[in-house]
Design an enzyme around this catalytic site. Sequence first.
Site, PDB file in Angstrom:
ATOM      1  N   CYS A   1      -1.855  -4.546  -5.752  1.00 50.60           N
ATOM      2  CA  CYS A   1      -2.433  -5.777  -5.218  1.00 50.60           C
ATOM      3  C   CYS A   1      -1.424  -6.928  -5.272  1.00 50.60           C
ATOM      4  O   CYS A   1      -0.484  -6.918  -6.075  1.00 50.60           O
ATOM      5  CB  CYS A   1      -3.659  -6.184  -6.030  1.00 50.60           C
ATOM      6  SG  CYS A   1      -5.083  -5.121  -5.841  1.00 50.60           S
TER       7      CYS A   1
ATOM      8  N   GLU B   1      -1.794  -9.904  -6.456  1.00 53.03           N
ATOM      9  CA  GLU B   1      -1.790 -10.620  -7.740  1.00 53.03           C
ATOM     10  C   GLU B   1      -0.891  -9.930  -8.752  1.00 53.03           C
ATOM     11  O   GLU B   1      -0.139 -10.572  -9.481  1.00 53.03           O
ATOM     12  CB  GLU B   1      -3.219 -10.697  -8.306  1.00 53.03           C
ATOM     13  CG  GLU B   1      -4.207 -11.461  -7.444  1.00 53.03           C
ATOM     14  CD  GLU B   1      -4.938 -10.584  -6.437  1.00 53.03           C
ATOM     15  OE1 GLU B   1      -4.325  -9.625  -5.906  1.00 53.03           O
ATOM     16  OE2 GLU B   1      -6.112 -10.856  -6.176  1.00 53.03           O
TER      17      GLU B   1
ATOM     18  N   CYS C   1      -6.907  -6.401 -11.402  1.00 52.32           N
ATOM     19  CA  CYS C   1      -6.033  -7.579 -11.499  1.00 52.32           C
ATOM     20  C   CYS C   1      -6.562  -8.582 -12.510  1.00 52.32           C
ATOM     21  O   CYS C   1      -5.787  -9.191 -13.254  1.00 52.32           O
ATOM     22  CB  CYS C   1      -5.863  -8.233 -10.134  1.00 52.32           C
ATOM     23  SG  CYS C   1      -4.822  -7.246  -9.031  1.00 52.32           S
TER      24      CYS C   1
ATOM     25  N   GLU D   1       0.822  -1.204   0.000  1.00 47.88           N
ATOM     26  CA  GLU D   1       0.000   0.000   0.000  1.00 47.88           C
ATOM     27  C   GLU D   1       0.861   1.261   0.000  1.00 47.88           C
ATOM     28  O   GLU D   1       2.069   1.213   0.264  1.00 47.88           O
ATOM     29  CB  GLU D   1      -0.947  -0.039   1.212  1.00 47.88           C
ATOM     30  CG  GLU D   1      -1.892  -1.230   1.107  1.00 47.88           C
ATOM     31  CD  GLU D   1      -2.970  -1.271   2.165  1.00 47.88           C
ATOM     32  OE1 GLU D   1      -2.847  -0.578   3.198  1.00 47.88           O
ATOM     33  OE2 GLU D   1      -3.947  -2.019   1.942  1.00 47.88           O
TER      34      GLU D   1
HETATM   35  N1  THU Z   1      -6.133  -6.370  -2.544  1.00 47.12           N
HETATM   36  C1  THU Z   1      -5.311  -7.282  -3.134  1.00 47.12           C
HETATM   37  O1  THU Z   1      -4.100  -7.311  -2.876  1.00 47.12           O
HETATM   38  N2  THU Z   1      -5.865  -8.173  -3.994  1.00 47.12           N
HETATM   39  C2  THU Z   1      -7.199  -8.242  -4.270  1.00 47.12           C
HETATM   40  O2  THU Z   1      -7.599  -9.017  -5.106  1.00 47.12           O
HETATM   41  C3  THU Z   1      -8.138  -7.407  -3.528  1.00 47.12           C
HETATM   42  C4  THU Z   1      -7.536  -6.230  -2.849  1.00 47.12           C
HETATM   43  C5  THU Z   1      -5.547  -5.430  -1.576  1.00 47.12           C
HETATM   44  C6  THU Z   1      -5.427  -4.012  -2.027  1.00 47.12           C
HETATM   45  C7  THU Z   1      -5.403  -3.288  -0.699  1.00 47.12           C
HETATM   46  O3  THU Z   1      -4.070  -3.293  -0.215  1.00 47.12           O
HETATM   47  C8  THU Z   1      -6.248  -4.138   0.213  1.00 47.12           C
HETATM   48  O4  THU Z   1      -6.343  -5.409  -0.405  1.00 47.12           O
HETATM   49  C9  THU Z   1      -7.635  -3.607   0.469  1.00 47.12           C
HETATM   50  O5  THU Z   1      -8.270  -3.283  -0.720  1.00 47.12           O
END
Ligand code: THU
Length: 139
Positions: free
Chosen positions: A53, A55, A89, A44
């Site tokens: 994210c 993925e 993603c 983040e």
């Molecule tokens: N997030 C992911 O890493 N992958 C996903 O498929 C859904 C969301 C993360 C982004 C952010 O850091 C946190 O989850 C909340 O949205």
Amino acid sequence: MTREELIKKAFEVRENAYVPYSHFKVGAALLAASGRVYTGCNVESASYGGTNCAERTALFKAVSEGEREYKAIAVVGDPATYTFPCGICRQVLMEFGTDLEVIVARTENDYKVFTLDELLPHSFTPQDLEAANNKGGSS
Ligand code: THU
């Protein structure tokens, strides 16, 4: 590499998630056609839009190592529920094929399996751009 092993790797890398804002840890493990596995967590940013994210972290690591073909990706978030890849993603993964196996897991033994095409039907793909470019238009 079994699905269970891939999920285990996703859980391991999930521990590295950098999530000071959402506190929502996600891990992903991407199995390339070469047999190598690339893992990723979410990272983040204080400027929230810069967040990456899990993925896409895994995919970008793999692509930058020269991989182009993928078999499966395991995704783990909060074990209380199944964490599905977000829309961005799904689209970015679609770049490398519609038949990628997407494993969303709560635990190593509790998971659901989809194809990417099931999660993002009627998608925009590189083939759409090829079709347009092959028309020979100048714009
Ligand atoms: N997030 C992911 O890493 N992958 C996903 O498929 C859904 C969301 C993360 C982004 C952010 O850091 C946190 O989850 C909340 O949205």
